[in-house]
Scaffold this active site. Structure first.
Site, short mmCIF file in Angstrom:
data_model
loop_
_atom_site.label_atom_id
_atom_site.label_comp_id
_atom_site.label_asym_id
_atom_site.label_seq_id
_atom_site.Cartn_x
_atom_site.Cartn_y
_atom_site.Cartn_z
NE ARG A 100 -4.14 1.98 0.83
CZ ARG A 100 -5.07 2.36 -0.19
NH1 ARG A 100 -5.00 2.00 -1.31
NH2 ARG A 100 -6.27 3.20 0.31
CB THR A 374 -9.38 -0.71 -7.41
OG1 THR A 374 -9.16 0.35 -6.96
CG2 THR A 374 -8.42 -1.77 -7.03
CG ASN A 394 -8.11 6.44 -4.88
OD1 ASN A 394 -9.12 5.66 -4.49
ND2 ASN A 394 -8.36 7.73 -4.55
CG ASP A 416 -8.34 5.59 -0.63
OD1 ASP A 416 -9.46 6.03 -1.20
OD2 ASP A 416 -8.06 4.38 -1.16
CB SER A 445 -7.02 -0.22 1.16
OG SER A 445 -7.63 -0.76 0.07
CB SER A 446 -12.59 -0.98 0.42
OG SER A 446 -13.18 0.18 1.37
N GLY A 465 -13.65 -1.52 -7.02
CA GLY A 465 -15.15 -1.10 -6.72
C GLY A 465 -14.87 -0.24 -5.51
N GLY A 466 -14.14 0.49 -5.08
CA GLY A 466 -13.92 1.16 -4.05
C GLY A 466 -14.68 0.58 -2.71
N1 GLY Z 1 -8.19 3.00 -3.40
C1 GLY Z 1 -9.41 2.18 -3.42
C2 GLY Z 1 -8.90 1.34 -2.05
O1 GLY Z 1 -7.82 1.20 -1.69
O2 GLY Z 1 -9.85 0.69 -1.37
#
Ligand code: GLY
Length: 566
Positions: A100, A374, A394, A416, A445-446, A465-466
């Site tokens: 990350r 993503t 992102n 984020d 993050s997700s 998908g955020g």
């Molecule tokens: N930028 C999308 C995530 O990290 O979840």
């Protein structure tokens, strides 16, 4: 909420008697085949090529990561980050590679606020000030060195060739470029590479990236140092700073990936392995599955199943906003959050007849959730090694800023973070502290690359998908639990609730009219989306036969392949 729990890297949330773990310790049968599913046919092809050259799943993951960086510049790239979840067949163990992005050392909590304390529009989304320090180059070098069989140079070759020779624009590229066209036009390098005379390129137009090919070659020859030190690092920092960014050579030199032991939990005998912070994915999934288990989800009728799912999603996303952040920097009570005791507390006010308004839960400020673009890929090799990787820059085309002379498109992952943590919400409560900006911190993050094992089958899955990533993976896992194959899993209809806004979003056609009416009767507010979402990539292995099946989401342009490797 003890610091000690955060330092433990292995989180095991046991919901079932010990006997249900038995299958996990049975060695997998010898596979004749390998399988790859990615969001772009050229990436799948590169992974296949590397497997056929004698590489393992980890070498193929390097090749796929690098090719996606070239051909899906709107989704991931050398200027971005991600999580690679690995299963090593040899010793039956799993590890999470955390690549990350990190906030630059000069970053500070209020860097996106104006003199009046208001968020400066677009400051954390467009241009080099929005970019975290990338993790993808370090992760690729680490994967090749510690897990692969082939030299990094060999695994990067397909990407180098594609960057130099180019790839053809398709309709999906055009849609992404259209979305970010006005921002891409702000900086020369990005505009020249990704647009055609300032306009969205025609289908078939060839995108060539010679500077990116050179940068990939530096990494191929020198490993991570080829990116984080020397000539490329100098160019990155100079260009970022000349354009209003704050990166330093020290930021790049200090960047390192982190190996973390993944989070594992079980749902009625299905063992799930997923990611720990700085992703919120694993914790939220564990919480939701705990609530489903407590609510006897399996035994409910179709409407009550959806009701319980929505209520579990609502509660997990509320917790996400309050507690989740980079656990290397802030206390994240992972074990407590993922415990059955906590799930019981969360469900204390569950009413199976009525929706619980989000406003009735203890309030917490939610300023925004993760950006939407993503990518994900899933790989299994013939030894049974597995990779589930979700990567991001992102927003589509990230920050839209390419550092001069490097071909590296930078992420805008700083968005984020919570830009305005600590500001009281309408209830006077302070939220999102855990995800406040701090120097060297990883943004929440997700992304949720995951493995699941159940009934002698194994799934490798994930999706972009955020903020909806977590609920998509959840629905995918439930499909797998029901015995679905890879194609059914990726194509299943989707719905989502994230605490705020207090609405159930669903894909066109995802819910039949009578189910919508029944949920409305319980007090849920439902909104059909204009389009579908997500781009799931799945490989499923049957341990009885050793056979694999793989699928790429019908919503995207990717491809999946099962191949026999000699
Ligand atoms: N930028 C999308 C995530 O990290 O979840």
């Amino acid at each position: 909420m003890r610091r000690r729990s955060l330092l433990a890297v292995f989180f095991f949330v046991v919901l079932l008697p010990a006997c249900s773990w038995q299958s996990t310790h049975t060695p997998p049968p010898a596979l004749h085949d390998a399988a790859i599913a990615t969001a772009h046919p050229l990436a799948t092809q590169a992974g296949v090529q590397i497997l056929q050259q004698g590489g393992n799943a980890f070498d193929a993951a390097v090749a796929v990561t690098a090719v996606l960086a070239v051909v899906e510049p709107y989704s991931s790239g050398l200027g971005g980050g991600g999580f690679w979840l690995l299963h090593k067949a040899r010793d039956n163990t799993q590890v999470m590679i955390d690549g990350r992005e990190k906030a630059p050392l000069a970053a500070h909590r209020d860097m996106y606020l104006d003199a009046d304390g208001e968020v400066i529009p677009r400051a954390s989304v467009d241009g080099p000030l929005s970019a975290g320090i990338p993790g993808v180059p370090a992760a690729m070098a680490h994967l090749a060195r510690h897990y692969g069989r082939l030299p990094l140079k060999q695994s990067l070759q397909p990407a180098i060739t594609l960057a130099r020779n180019g790839f053809a624009v398709d309709e999906h590229y055009r849609r992404m470029a259209q979305f970010r066209q006005s921002v891409l036009q702000n900086w020369e390098d990005g505009e020249a590479i990704f647009l055609q005379d300032g306009e969205v390129p025609d289908v078939g137009y060839i995108i060539r990236q010679p500077d990116l090919a050179n940068t990939l070659e530096q990494i191929a020859n020198q490993g991570a140092d080829g990116f984080y030190k020397g000539e490329i690092a100098g160019k990155l920092v100079r260009s970022v700073r000349e354009n209003g960014g704050i990166w330093t050579l020290q930021d790049l030199a200090q960047y390192s990936i982190v190996e973390r032991l993944p989070l594992q939990f079980s749902y009625n005998g299905m063992r799930v392995t997923s990611v720990t912070p700085p992703s919120s994915g694993g914790v939220a999934l564990a919480q939701i599955f705990n609530m489903l288990a407590l609510g006897n989800y399996d035994k409910l009728n179709a409407v009550d199943k959806k009701h319980l799912l929505i209520e579990a999603m609502r509660r997990a996303y509320r917790d996400r906003a309050e507690y989740l952040g980079d656990s290397d920097v802030v206390d994240v009570p992972v074990i407590e959050l993922a415990s059955m005791a906590h799930a019981r507390q969360l469900l204390a006010n569950l009413d199976m007849q009525r929706a619980t308004p989000s406003a009735d839960l203890p309030p917490v400020a939610v300023d925004k959730l993760d950006g939407p673009d993503t990518t994900h890929f899933s790989i299994v090799d013939k030894q049974g090694n597995r990779v589930a990787a979700t990567l991001s820059i992102n927003y589509p085309f990230g920050s839209c800023f390419v550092a001069e002379g490097t071909g590296v498109l930078l992420n805008d992952e700083m968005d984020d973070f919570s830009s305005k943590p600590g500001s009281p919400n309408v209830y006077g409560l302070v939220g999102a502290e855990a995800n406040a900006i701090a120097p060297g911190k990883r943004m929440l993050s997700s992304m949720s690359p995951s493995f699941a094992e159940y009934n002698n089958r194994i799934a490798v899955l994930g999706t972009p998908g955020g903020s909806r990533i977590i609920t998509m993976v959840l629905l995918g896992l439930l499909q797998f639990y029901d015995g679905a194959d890879a194609t059914t899993i990726v194509n299943a209809p989707r719905m989502h609730h994230q605490y705020l806004p207090d609405k159930v979003f669903y894909e066109p056609g995802a819910l039949p009219p009578e189910r919508i009416a029944a949920l409305q009767q319980k007090g849920h507010v439902l909104q059909q989306l204009d389009s579908t979402y997500g781009n799931m990539q799945v490989v499923v292995m049957d341990r009885n036969t050793g056979r694999l099946n793989a699928a790429s989401d019908k919503r995207g342009v990717g491809s999946a392949q099962v191949l026999t490797v000699e």
